[in-house]
Write an enzyme that holds these catalytic residues in place. Structure first.
Site, short mmCIF file in Angstrom:
data_model
loop_
_atom_site.label_atom_id
_atom_site.label_comp_id
_atom_site.label_asym_id
_atom_site.label_seq_id
_atom_site.Cartn_x
_atom_site.Cartn_y
_atom_site.Cartn_z
N LEU A 1 7.53 -78.53 71.47
CA LEU A 1 6.55 -77.72 70.76
C LEU A 1 6.10 -76.56 71.62
CD1 LEU A 1 4.35 -80.69 69.46
CD2 LEU A 1 5.94 -79.32 68.09
N HIS B 1 -20.29 -76.91 53.48
CA HIS B 1 -19.88 -77.24 52.12
C HIS B 1 -19.82 -75.97 51.29
CE1 HIS B 1 -19.56 -79.39 48.31
NE2 HIS B 1 -20.51 -78.59 47.84
N GLY C 1 11.37 -65.77 73.80
CA GLY C 1 12.15 -66.99 73.62
C GLY C 1 12.41 -67.36 72.18
#
Length: 466
Positions: free
Chosen positions: A319, A444, A39
């Site tokens: 979407l 982190h 598509g």
């Protein structure tokens, strides 16, 4: 041939519906009028645009950011033909993957235009003019959408173009005028700006990305303006005229003054519309709404009980991931299961750089609904990871219920937020509070720490690193 389910259209919604139905034991056929599966998204939308966005981003970084990292190269040049060639290979590989999935799941693929003969029979008209009819107990319409235009604009597909043509230009425009400051216009505008084009975005609304949170729109416009894209918001386009290789766009600003923009290409990116041409809906009496979308109920069932519709052809955000979820929902419903889809938690993403991502409610929507809320915001600039990479633009904003602390919306601008937004979506699916998000240990240094900090700002107003 008789099938349990016939799917018309092989885009993200259609092929996923077919795969899931087959997994659940259904005999499935899929009909696609083009030679390749996938598509709009895979052929002339999501995938090729991201390929060009990535290629142009590498080039832009080489020009503007390598030196600050201590990397010295001769002045980079680009081969636009090779970029387009690479994009085509990415598309070919991806669409080939869909063909593999069809074979793997024993789904019969028919190439041709599918149209209803009656509620259970679909005629397939092939390119050579021949045709055949197949029968299905249930039929799923997944024919997607096409680019919209304005009534007075004549798309010539050469100089006045849609996103389809913008993805296969033979040259980089000198001055690309983009009508529409939404996702498609900003992404393709970014591609060509990075490659050296002048880009002007003309938007009718007072802000770009009009449906997104106001803070997000403001930040994105500021950053893209810094990159060199020009903006004319609150401008209503009144005419688009071509004279040889020149295109003139006339618009009226909020003061009522007419202004002109002149370029060599004009991209019309004013949205998309449901595509149902050739389906023969009138033969079976399938109802459509005033916008040309197929009317469906909560199970995505049309007024004809054995016919369903999903994706861009029905109401809601246009979407690919929304279409996929609807494809799964219909397949499972037809198999007797009880699936659900939470439309409030379908993320919206803009693949500019920095990226933009959002899920849930905006501040304006909460105000309009009269919901008491609190907001926490954290700047990407304050993150160690952002400083290390040099991607310091943007922020994360968390909106939470003022009384219960439940997260109601998360809005992000920054590096890799297209992936980061799913942390928020998962939290909201399980109705997490801002405190829940704030108390989760985040690695982190990572960009995700901005989510933790913004959640803490929403929860108790005391982020740790700001």
């Amino acid at each position: 041939m008789k099938y349990d389910i016939i799917v018309i259209g092989s885009g993200p919604g259609g092929y996923i519906a077919a795969v899931r139905a087959s997994q659940l034991g259904k005999k499935v056929a899929i009909i696609e009028k083009y030679a390749t599966l996938g598509g709009t998204c895979l052929n002339v939308g999501c995938i090729p645009s991201k390929a060009l966005l990535d290629s142009s981003h590498h080039y832009y970084d080489a020009i503007h950011h390598f030196e600050e990292h201590g990397i010295s190269v001769e002045k980079p040049t680009f081969d636009f033909g090779k970029m387009v060639e690479r994009k085509a290979k990415v598309v070919e590989t991806t669409t080939g993957g869909i063909k593999y999935l069809m074979d793997k799941n024993n789904i019969d693929v028919y190439e041709g235009l599918g149209s209803f003969e009656d509620a259970t029979h679909v005629k397939i008209t092939k390119n050579d003019g021949s045709s055949e009819v197949i029968e299905g107990v249930n039929i799923i319409i997944a024919t997607g959408s096409k680019p919209s235009t304005l009534p007075f604009i004549s798309i010539d597909k050469e100089r006045i173009i849609t996103s389809t043509e913008a993805l296969k230009l033979k040259e980089v425009p000198k001055h690309l005028i983009v009508i529409g400051g939404g996702v498609i216009g900003l992404e393709l505008g970014s591609v060509y700006k990075r490659l050296g084009a002048d880009v002007t975005v003309v938007e009718y609304a007072p802000k770009i990305t009009p449906t997104m949170d106001a803070d997000v729109s403001k930040e994105l416009q500021k950053v893209l303006k810094k990159q060199g894209i020009k903006f004319a918001v609150s401008h209503g386009v009144s005419a688009v005229e071509r004279n040889g290789d020149e295109v003139v766009v006339k618009a009226t600003n909020k003061k009522g003054v007419e202004v002109e923009f002149t370029g060599d290409y004009c991209l019309v990116a004013v949205g998309r519309k449901a595509y149902t041409a050739g389906l023969g809906l009138e033969k079976v009496g399938v109802e459509v709404n005033e916008r040309g979308q197929i009317a469906v109920n909560n199970h995505l069932q049309t007024n004809v009980s054995n016919i369903y519709a999903i994706g861009d052809v029905v109401k809601g955000a246009m979407l690919a991931h929304k279409a996929e979820e609807e494809g799964v929902v219909v397949a499972e419903y037809l198999a007797g299961e009880k699936p659900h889809i939470n439309y409030n938690l379908i993320p919206g993403i803009v693949y500019t750089w920095p990226e933009v991502a959002a899920v849930g409610k905006t501040e304006d929507e909460l105000k309009e609904a009269g919901v008491a809320y609190k907001a926490g915001k954290f700047s990407m600039r304050a993150l160690g990871r952002s400083r290390a990479s040099g991607d310091i633009d943007g922020f994360v904003k968390v909106l939470a219920d003022k009384n219960t602390d439940e997260v109601l919306g998360v809005h992000m601008v920054g590096a890799r937020v297209a992936d980061l937004i799913m942390e928020a979506a998962v939290a909201m699916e399980y109705r997490a509070s801002a405190e829940d998000l704030a108390r989760i240990c985040h690695g982190h240094p990572t960009y995700s720490e901005a989510v933790k900090e913004a959640a803490k700002a929403a929860w108790d107003g005391k982020p740790l690193n700001a």
